[in-house]
Write a protein that holds these residues in place. Structure first.
Motif, PDB file in Angstrom:
ATOM      1  N   GLU A 179       0.831  -1.200   0.000  1.00  0.00           N
ATOM      2  CA  GLU A 179       0.000   0.000   0.000  1.00  0.00           C
ATOM      3  C   GLU A 179       0.869   1.255   0.000  1.00  0.00           C
ATOM      4  O   GLU A 179       2.019   1.236   0.443  1.00  0.00           O
ATOM      5  CB  GLU A 179      -0.927   0.023   1.214  1.00  0.00           C
ATOM      6  N   GLN A 180       0.280   2.345  -0.481  1.00  0.00           N
ATOM      7  CA  GLN A 180       0.974   3.623  -0.479  1.00  0.00           C
ATOM      8  C   GLN A 180       0.023   4.733  -0.041  1.00  0.00           C
ATOM      9  O   GLN A 180      -1.191   4.646  -0.233  1.00  0.00           O
ATOM     10  CB  GLN A 180       1.533   3.950  -1.864  1.00  0.00           C
ATOM     11  N   LEU A 181       0.593   5.765   0.562  1.00  0.00           N
ATOM     12  CA  LEU A 181      -0.173   6.951   0.939  1.00  0.00           C
ATOM     13  C   LEU A 181       0.381   8.133   0.161  1.00  0.00           C
ATOM     14  O   LEU A 181       1.596   8.364   0.140  1.00  0.00           O
ATOM     15  CB  LEU A 181      -0.076   7.208   2.440  1.00  0.00           C
ATOM     16  N   LEU A 182      -0.513   8.880  -0.495  1.00  0.00           N
ATOM     17  CA  LEU A 182      -0.142  10.064  -1.255  1.00  0.00           C
ATOM     18  C   LEU A 182      -0.702  11.280  -0.538  1.00  0.00           C
ATOM     19  O   LEU A 182      -1.917  11.395  -0.349  1.00  0.00           O
ATOM     20  CB  LEU A 182      -0.696   9.988  -2.684  1.00  0.00           C
ATOM     21  N   TYR A 183       0.183  12.193  -0.135  1.00  0.00           N
ATOM     22  CA  TYR A 183      -0.222  13.373   0.635  1.00  0.00           C
ATOM     23  C   TYR A 183      -0.011  14.623  -0.206  1.00  0.00           C
ATOM     24  O   TYR A 183       1.090  14.883  -0.706  1.00  0.00           O
ATOM     25  CB  TYR A 183       0.600  13.459   1.919  1.00  0.00           C
ATOM     26  N   ASN A 184      -1.083  15.417  -0.383  1.00  0.00           N
ATOM     27  CA  ASN A 184      -1.017  16.662  -1.137  1.00  0.00           C
ATOM     28  C   ASN A 184      -0.619  17.799  -0.198  1.00  0.00           C
ATOM     29  O   ASN A 184      -1.314  18.085   0.781  1.00  0.00           O
ATOM     30  CB  ASN A 184      -2.372  16.962  -1.789  1.00  0.00           C
ATOM     31  N   LYS A 185       0.503  18.452  -0.488  1.00  0.00           N
ATOM     32  CA  LYS A 185       1.013  19.501   0.396  1.00  0.00           C
ATOM     33  C   LYS A 185       0.081  20.713   0.455  1.00  0.00           C
ATOM     34  O   LYS A 185      -0.019  21.379   1.493  1.00  0.00           O
ATOM     35  CB  LYS A 185       2.395  19.955  -0.080  1.00  0.00           C
ATOM     36  N   THR A 186      -0.593  20.999  -0.645  1.00  0.00           N
ATOM     37  CA  THR A 186      -1.444  22.190  -0.709  1.00  0.00           C
ATOM     38  C   THR A 186      -2.770  21.984   0.015  1.00  0.00           C
ATOM     39  O   THR A 186      -3.170  22.786   0.864  1.00  0.00           O
ATOM     40  CB  THR A 186      -1.711  22.585  -2.170  1.00  0.00           C
ATOM     41  N   THR A 187      -3.454  20.897  -0.307  1.00  0.00           N
ATOM     42  CA  THR A 187      -4.769  20.645   0.291  1.00  0.00           C
ATOM     43  C   THR A 187      -4.675  19.970   1.654  1.00  0.00           C
ATOM     44  O   THR A 187      -5.650  19.925   2.390  1.00  0.00           O
ATOM     45  CB  THR A 187      -5.611  19.763  -0.641  1.00  0.00           C
ATOM     46  N   ARG A 188      -3.493  19.414   1.969  1.00  0.00           N
ATOM     47  CA  ARG A 188      -3.262  18.670   3.215  1.00  0.00           C
ATOM     48  C   ARG A 188      -4.173  17.445   3.311  1.00  0.00           C
ATOM     49  O   ARG A 188      -4.532  16.988   4.394  1.00  0.00           O
ATOM     50  CB  ARG A 188      -3.451  19.574   4.442  1.00  0.00           C
ATOM     51  N   LYS A 189      -4.557  16.905   2.154  1.00  0.00           N
ATOM     52  CA  LYS A 189      -5.376  15.705   2.116  1.00  0.00           C
ATOM     53  C   LYS A 189      -4.540  14.533   1.616  1.00  0.00           C
ATOM     54  O   LYS A 189      -3.579  14.714   0.863  1.00  0.00           O
ATOM     55  CB  LYS A 189      -6.589  15.912   1.213  1.00  0.00           C
ATOM     56  N   SER A 190      -4.932  13.330   2.028  1.00  0.00           N
ATOM     57  CA  SER A 190      -4.172  12.142   1.648  1.00  0.00           C
ATOM     58  C   SER A 190      -5.098  11.042   1.153  1.00  0.00           C
ATOM     59  O   SER A 190      -6.281  10.997   1.511  1.00  0.00           O
ATOM     60  CB  SER A 190      -3.362  11.627   2.842  1.00  0.00           C
TER      61      SER A 190
END
Length: 314
Positions: free
Chosen positions: A217-228
């Motif tokens: 599994e992988q987690l992708l975190y968006n720096k701008t929206t702070r959503k993953s």
């Protein structure tokens, strides 16, 4: 000129009335820090204070040149502290006189990767244009590493009583006991990615836990929206290129690429073995290890699911 010689020169200039304003302030700073950082007996302390006081007064009020000399061991201590205050030595002292924690910062250039062996037996494979910071010795209750920039694969030695954490940009962190995973945290990228090869990895930030990842599994975190988002890993086919690489580096790369575990028979030294060639991740890891064993005359033992391998000699 060595650091010690530089410090002695500054100190001698101060004691002979030739120091400039910056140097005088430096020695004054040393004098006050000396009180709280070096243990000494009361008689020596009073003697040093009296001598320094006379030197300072004679320079300010009478512009005279003092002729006294510090006791040898006190002068040596003064030099150490002066070097520290001037920033021309690597000693870093806390107010209680104990050395501050020593850290290593390792960086890589373009098209370069480095293998880092940590004090606890864990391994970091640092990708190109990346930087990691870690203590030379971990604390007794926790292990903390900082990935300051770039990509790194972590193969963490399992310690139930001492968890391992990786601090990331944007207040993110990963928290594990023993596992292997890859982090991509380049500053130029809009995302931070965490991909798990084995075990479990908790990922969170300063506000909450973002998820607990398992193998694949992988987690992708968006720096701008702070959503993953959490998703299954899709492994692209890529080339594994080796140019006179030590066998330890080859094995570490295979573990990272396939998410497998390769152990080596205790006492078996492989550092002298080198390999030059190219493999593809479309090939089975067991077949690659078998080819390497034929070239370098060692034996391999594989688990039924081809996820765990052992290298040994008869």
């Amino acid at each position: 000129m060595t650091n010690k010689e530089k410090a002695e020169k500054i100190l001698d200039r101060y004691l002979t009335g030739k120091a400039n304003t910056k140097e005088r302030k430096l020695v004054d700073k040393w004098y006050y820090s000396f009180k709280s950082t070096i243990s000494r007996d009361e008689q020596s302390r009073k003697q040093l204070e009296e001598e320094l006081f006379k030197a300072i007064v004679s320079q300010i009020d009478h512009n005279e040149t003092p002729t006294f000399k510090l006791l040898p061991y006190l002068k040596y201590a003064a030099i150490l502290l002066l070097v520290s205050a001037a920033g021309i030595a690597s000693w870093n002292w806390k107010s209680n006189g104990k050395p501050a924690a020593a850290y290593m910062i390792i960086s890589t250039a373009k098209d370069q990767q480095k293998k880092i062996m940590l004090q606890d037996g864990s391994v970091i494979l640092l990708g190109p244009l990346s930087q990691v910071k870690y203590p030379k010795r971990f604390k007794s209750d926790k292990r903390i590493v900082e990935l300051l920039e770039g990509r790194a694969f972590f193969n963490i030695h399992h310690e139930k009583q001492r968890p391992f954490s990786v601090l990331l940009p944007n207040q993110l962190y990963t928290h594990v006991l023993g596992t292997s995973f890859t982090i991509n945290a380049y500053k130029r990228s809009e995302r931070i990615d965490v991909a798990v090869s084995s075990g479990k990895v908790a990922v969170g930030n300063d506000a909450k836990l973002l998820g607990v990842l398992v193998k694949g599994e992988q987690l992708l975190y968006n720096k701008t929206t702070r959503k993953s988002t959490v998703s299954l890993l899709v492994q692209p086919v890529r080339s594994l290129i080796f140019d006179n690489s030590p066998m330890s580096e080859v094995l570490a790369t295979l573990q990272s690429a396939y998410g497998i575990k390769i152990s080596v028979q205790p006492g078996l030294k492989l550092e002298h073995l080198k390999f030059t060639g190219t493999f593809s991740t479309s090939q089975q890891p067991g077949k690659i290890l078998w080819l390497l064993s034929r070239i370098h005359h060692f034996n391999i033992d594989a688990s039924a699911d081809d996820k765990t391998f052992k290298i040994f000699m008869n």
